[in-house]
Enzyme design. Structure first.
Site, short mmCIF file in Angstrom:
data_model
loop_
_atom_site.label_atom_id
_atom_site.label_comp_id
_atom_site.label_asym_id
_atom_site.label_seq_id
_atom_site.Cartn_x
_atom_site.Cartn_y
_atom_site.Cartn_z
N SER A 236 42.14 70.67 43.72
CA SER A 236 42.77 69.98 44.65
C SER A 236 43.55 71.45 45.52
CB SER A 236 44.11 68.79 44.01
OG SER A 236 44.64 68.83 45.79
N ASN A 237 44.65 71.21 46.17
CA ASN A 237 45.34 72.91 46.76
C ASN A 237 46.95 72.06 47.08
OD1 ASN A 237 45.68 71.17 49.74
ND2 ASN A 237 43.16 71.54 49.00
N HIS A 238 47.95 72.58 47.68
CA HIS A 238 49.29 72.93 47.59
C HIS A 238 49.39 72.08 49.17
CE1 HIS A 238 50.34 74.75 44.28
NE2 HIS A 238 49.48 75.53 44.34
#
Ligand code: CTP
Length: 205
Positions: A21-23
């Protein structure tokens, strides 16, 4: 107007306990949804997994993966006057997600990733006359060049560009809007709620 907004990250399954995933916090997309509701529009908010609550009055659709987001966006986009793709959609997903937990082994692990669908590019290809398509570009380098490239490549009306350090996972943002005509609008650094209102004012004017 009916406005479709996407927000947050997507999660791409590796196995039942792990994902890529990502931030992205979802705050920019949720702020856009709130600003659109405040301006009297009807809002459908398609959101990846986030830890903030959705604005009251939006039709919230929760999704997890890029594939689920693609399916939901393509279902709802045809009736939208404007689509704002604010979500940080994963560009790649594990090619062979596992149904059982992966066990560690000695040595390195190589994970094969495959491309996800570029949802915005699909929308750009199928854009109906009069429909507004707005994308986001979060960049670490060459902000203007990369943003304008995406605007053209994905057949968008507007792209909202920000440096990753200015707006990714933060409470504030500094956005520059580029229009397909070449017009450039620099918005001041501000809380995402203020930036969202400024973006909507410009793209819907
Ligand atoms: N986007 C999308 N579907 C994807 C990836 C991105 O719809 N699979 C949308 C995002 O919501 C955003 C815009 O495309 O509005 C920019 O995404 P980005 O990933 O930065 O653009 P790319 O063209 O994939 O360029 P790169 O990853 O090389 O920076």
């Amino acid at each position: 107007m009916k406005i479709l907004i996407t927000a947050g990250p997507t999660r791409e399954k590796i196995d039942p306990v792990r994902f890529i995933s990502n931030h992205s916090s979802g705050r920019m997309g949720y702020a856009l949804a709130q600003a659109a509701l405040d301006a009297g529009h009807k809002v459908t908010l398609i959101s990846g997994p986030v830890s903030i609550s959705a604005p009251e009055g939006a039709d919230l659709i929760n999704v997890i993966s890029a594939a689920e987001m693609a399916e939901s966006v393509k279902k709802h986009a045809p009736e939208a006057h404007a689509v704002i793709m604010c979500a940080a959609v994963a560009d790649y997903r594990p090619a062979h997600p596992l149904d059982s937990k992966m066990k560690k082994q000695s040595g390195n692990l190589v994970l094969e990733l495959e491309r996800t669908e570029d949802i915005l590019a699909t929308l750009g290809k199928n854009k109906r006359p009069g429909q507004l398509l707005i994308g986001f570009a979060a960049e670490t380098d060459d902000l203007e060049k990369n943003a304008v490239d995406k605007l053209r490549r994905k057949n968008l009306d507007w792209i909202a560009a920000n440096a990753v350090s200015d707006g990714f996972g933060t409470l504030t943002n500094r956005v520059t809007l580029f229009h397909r005509s070449g017009k450039k609008t620099v918005l001041p650094l501000g809380r995402k709620s203020d930036v969202a209102r400024d973006i909507l004012k410009e793209v819907l004017s």
